[in-house]
Design an enzyme around this catalytic site. Sequence first.
Site, mmCIF file in Angstrom:
data_model
loop_
_atom_site.group_PDB
_atom_site.id
_atom_site.type_symbol
_atom_site.label_atom_id
_atom_site.label_comp_id
_atom_site.label_asym_id
_atom_site.label_seq_id
_atom_site.Cartn_x
_atom_site.Cartn_y
_atom_site.Cartn_z
ATOM 1 N N ARG A 43 0.808 -1.222 0.000
ATOM 2 C CA ARG A 43 0.000 0.000 0.000
ATOM 3 C C ARG A 43 0.842 1.274 0.000
ATOM 4 O O ARG A 43 0.396 2.327 0.475
ATOM 5 C CB ARG A 43 -0.925 0.057 1.219
ATOM 6 N N ASP A 205 0.418 22.968 15.047
ATOM 7 C CA ASP A 205 -0.582 24.029 14.982
ATOM 8 C C ASP A 205 -1.153 24.236 16.378
ATOM 9 O O ASP A 205 -0.993 23.386 17.261
ATOM 10 C CB ASP A 205 -1.686 23.709 13.960
HETATM 11 N N1 HPA Z 1 -5.819 17.491 15.179
HETATM 12 C C1 HPA Z 1 -5.545 16.206 15.119
HETATM 13 N N2 HPA Z 1 -4.357 15.750 14.800
HETATM 14 C C2 HPA Z 1 -3.394 16.637 14.523
HETATM 15 C C3 HPA Z 1 -3.628 17.997 14.573
HETATM 16 C C4 HPA Z 1 -4.901 18.441 14.921
HETATM 17 O O1 HPA Z 1 -5.165 19.639 14.969
HETATM 18 N N3 HPA Z 1 -2.473 18.630 14.247
HETATM 19 C C5 HPA Z 1 -1.576 17.678 13.989
HETATM 20 N N4 HPA Z 1 -2.121 16.470 14.164
#
Ligand code: HPA
Length: 235
Positions: A43, A205
């Site tokens: 895969r 983030d």
């Molecule tokens: N949510 C879920 N998983 C993640 C996020 C998020 O904001 N950022 C990086 N992985």
Amino acid sequence: MATPHIAAQPGDFAPDVLMPGDPLRARRIAKVLTDARLVTEVRGIAGFTGTWEGRPVSVLASGMGVPSISIYATELFRFYGVRRIVRIGTCGGIGPHLALGDVVVATAAHTDSAVTATRLPGVHYSHAPSFALAAAAVQAAHDEPGTTVHAGAVLTSDAFYSGESDLLTHLAARGTLAVEMEAAGLYATADVEHGEALALMTVSDLIGRDVEMSAAERETTFDRALRIALAALAA
Ligand code: HPA
């Protein structure tokens, strides 16, 4: 020998496996290892085995989410003699004191995933890493100049796009650091298969705050997380 999702021979995997989510990251890690060879590519999930400072290490991507990481981790632990898996991924920070690029060592993982929540009916299962690996990773992160490391709980969610919800606010108020999608699945699988596991994430983030990392920052912080993971495995 092959499993439904891995086409490698017995002995092809090292006892220690690094597990990024992204198959392209796995290829990049393979370039950092010495003499890495391809051992599976089912895969498009390529697995490699090489050495790092003389110690055998493998790398295999997990894909996204608890079902995917649970499949790969189960097959590695159960059929390929793997003993330790370290996830190196990214997470969304929810704790107000987290900043982009910080390192999160998940010392616990709450989850909304049915995969692990239904395993033992009537029990609110605790998803926890190997203490030895977690302690070694925190130490290794402290040894990386300019690195802020947080050790604490994360939320492993089945939903990346979770919509409007107060859930993250409530979890942040209870000290939860970040949200990601795999740690609890990895920890539950390690328990069932008598392996050891750790999830080590970089904050990519900040949820509710409109900031995210540039591509260049992602690469720099990923390389740092890789050094921390390798140092934790070698400790
Ligand atoms: N949510 C879920 N998983 C993640 C996020 C998020 O904001 N950022 C990086 N992985």
